[in-house]
Design a protein around this motif. Structure first.
Motif, PDB file in Angstrom:
ATOM      1  N   UNK A 241      25.068   7.973  -5.084  1.00 59.08           N
ATOM      2  CA  UNK A 241      25.100   8.572  -6.335  1.00 59.08           C
ATOM      3  C   UNK A 241      25.407  10.065  -6.202  1.00 59.08           C
ATOM      4  N   UNK A 242      24.770  10.432  -5.360  1.00 65.05           N
ATOM      5  CA  UNK A 242      25.309  11.839  -4.959  1.00 65.05           C
ATOM      6  C   UNK A 242      26.589  12.282  -4.924  1.00 65.05           C
ATOM      7  N   UNK A 243      27.166  11.359  -3.835  1.00 70.80           N
ATOM      8  CA  UNK A 243      29.022  11.635  -3.540  1.00 70.80           C
ATOM      9  C   UNK A 243      29.517  11.254  -5.094  1.00 70.80           C
ATOM     10  N   UNK A 244      29.165  10.111  -5.804  1.00 68.89           N
ATOM     11  CA  UNK A 244      29.963   9.975  -6.947  1.00 68.89           C
ATOM     12  C   UNK A 244      29.799  11.209  -7.931  1.00 68.89           C
ATOM     13  N   UNK A 245      28.440  11.735  -7.898  1.00 65.45           N
ATOM     14  CA  UNK A 245      28.527  12.781  -8.992  1.00 65.45           C
ATOM     15  C   UNK A 245      29.178  14.098  -8.528  1.00 65.45           C
ATOM     16  N   UNK A 246      29.397  14.268  -7.274  1.00 60.90           N
ATOM     17  CA  UNK A 246      30.350  15.352  -6.798  1.00 60.90           C
ATOM     18  C   UNK A 246      31.646  14.962  -7.197  1.00 60.90           C
ATOM     19  N   UNK A 247      32.187  13.839  -7.167  1.00 63.09           N
ATOM     20  CA  UNK A 247      33.644  13.306  -7.536  1.00 63.09           C
ATOM     21  C   UNK A 247      33.693  13.656  -9.014  1.00 63.09           C
ATOM     22  N   UNK A 248      32.906  13.216  -9.796  1.00 60.30           N
ATOM     23  CA  UNK A 248      33.212  13.369 -11.331  1.00 60.30           C
ATOM     24  C   UNK A 248      33.279  14.503 -11.952  1.00 60.30           C
ATOM     25  N   UNK A 249      32.899  15.705 -11.266  1.00 62.02           N
ATOM     26  CA  UNK A 249      33.108  17.013 -11.806  1.00 62.02           C
ATOM     27  C   UNK A 249      34.132  17.755 -10.954  1.00 62.02           C
ATOM     28  N   UNK A 250      34.784  16.902 -10.251  1.00 59.39           N
ATOM     29  CA  UNK A 250      35.843  17.641  -9.375  1.00 59.39           C
ATOM     30  C   UNK A 250      35.427  18.432  -8.143  1.00 59.39           C
ATOM     31  N   UNK A 251      34.371  18.280  -7.695  1.00 60.27           N
ATOM     32  CA  UNK A 251      34.297  18.761  -6.283  1.00 60.27           C
ATOM     33  C   UNK A 251      34.854  18.196  -5.063  1.00 60.27           C
ATOM     34  N   UNK A 252      34.796  18.762  -4.073  1.00 61.88           N
ATOM     35  CA  UNK A 252      35.487  18.423  -3.013  1.00 61.88           C
ATOM     36  C   UNK A 252      34.766  17.235  -2.183  1.00 61.88           C
ATOM     37  N   UNK A 253      35.442  16.087  -2.041  1.00 65.27           N
ATOM     38  CA  UNK A 253      34.864  15.042  -1.280  1.00 65.27           C
ATOM     39  C   UNK A 253      35.886  14.488   0.051  1.00 65.27           C
TER      40      UNK A 253
END
Length: 261
Positions: free
Chosen positions: A138-150
């Motif tokens: 869920x942490x990786x998904x939340x990073x993606x949802x706000x436009x952070x680098x993944x």
């Protein structure tokens, strides 16, 4: 009348003037119908262009005042200088990301902020359910949802999850969700390791793979059979810079040097 002309005659006889109606009359996929089309100088004022993609379409001097369209749908279009504000810089769609050979070049990704939120609303599920479905945290998904680098591998799992879950839904809702990721909605980046991330274009990605191809060919020539342990490992853009002399592309490498300094 030959069947292949039937749709053409239907369009010519139709009183419809909006692009979506005309695309539907064609009997082809409306989403991709205008790819590569010459739409220069058309009056599209106040038209609803949502659900359409304009990759490669020439829209220079078209009147788009008041027109509504999906985010990213014009990002790969040919626009004039006064229209460039309609692009938001996201050049890659979900297929580009899924097909990227991450085992060859280390790459990172950024998904348009709010896209995942909008999709999950249509899905009717929360983050934890989708994260479990897509096999990511869920942490990786939340990073993606706000436009952070993944990592691009994370983006691949997200897009694959969206595609698979969309197939379980009502066809209209599912197609809407797939279309939203088929529009350009991602950026690719290189860097990290105490250096800033640098956004790169599709053309830049092509150059990196060309340099990698030439690096492998060069190493095989230099080392012969001793090259095999070194040619197949994953490259970074920084490492490929050592082989930039193998390609005549000064502008690209000057940009990369300046932005990653």
């Amino acid at each position: 009348m030959h069947d292949k002309y039937a749709s053409v005659v239907k369009i010519l006889h139709s009183e419809a003037s909006d692009l979506m109606s005309l695309a539907i009359l064609s009997g082809r996929d409306p989403f991709r119908f205008y790819n590569g089309a010459d739409l220069t100088s058309l009056d599209l004022t106040n038209q609803n262009l949502t659900g359409l993609n304009f990759d490669g379409a020439d829209l220079r001097f078209a009147h788009l005042e008041g027109a509504s369209f999906d985010k990213g749908s014009l990002n790969r279009s040919v626009l004039d200088a006064a229209q460039l504000h309609l692009k938001d810089g996201f050049e890659f769609n979900y297929q580009d990301v899924l097909q990227f050979p991450g085992k060859e070049i280390l790459m990172f990704c950024m998904i348009r902020s709010s896209l995942i939120d909008e999709i999950l609303i249509d899905f009717g599920i929360n983050y934890s359910v989708f994260a479990e479905f897509s096999k990511i945290s869920t942490g990786a998904l939340r990073k993606a949802r706000v436009g952070k680098v993944i990592a691009i591998e994370t983006a691949q799992l997200i897009f694959n999850g969206v595609f698979r879950f969309s197939k379980t839904l009502d066809s209209k809702i599912g197609m809407k969700c797939i279309n939203s990721i088929e529009q350009p909605c991602a950026k690719m980046l290189v860097g990290g390791n105490n250096k800033p991330f640098v956004e790169i274009s599709a053309e830049d990605v092509h150059r990196l793979f060309e340099i990698r191809r030439r690096r492998i060919a060069h190493m095989k020539r230099e080392r012969g059979t001793n090259a095999s342990p070194y040619v197949d490992y994953r490259d970074t853009a920084e490492y490929l810079m050592f082989y930039k002399h193998l390609v005549d592309d000064i502008d690209f490498w000057t940009k990369f040097d300046e932005e990653s300094a």
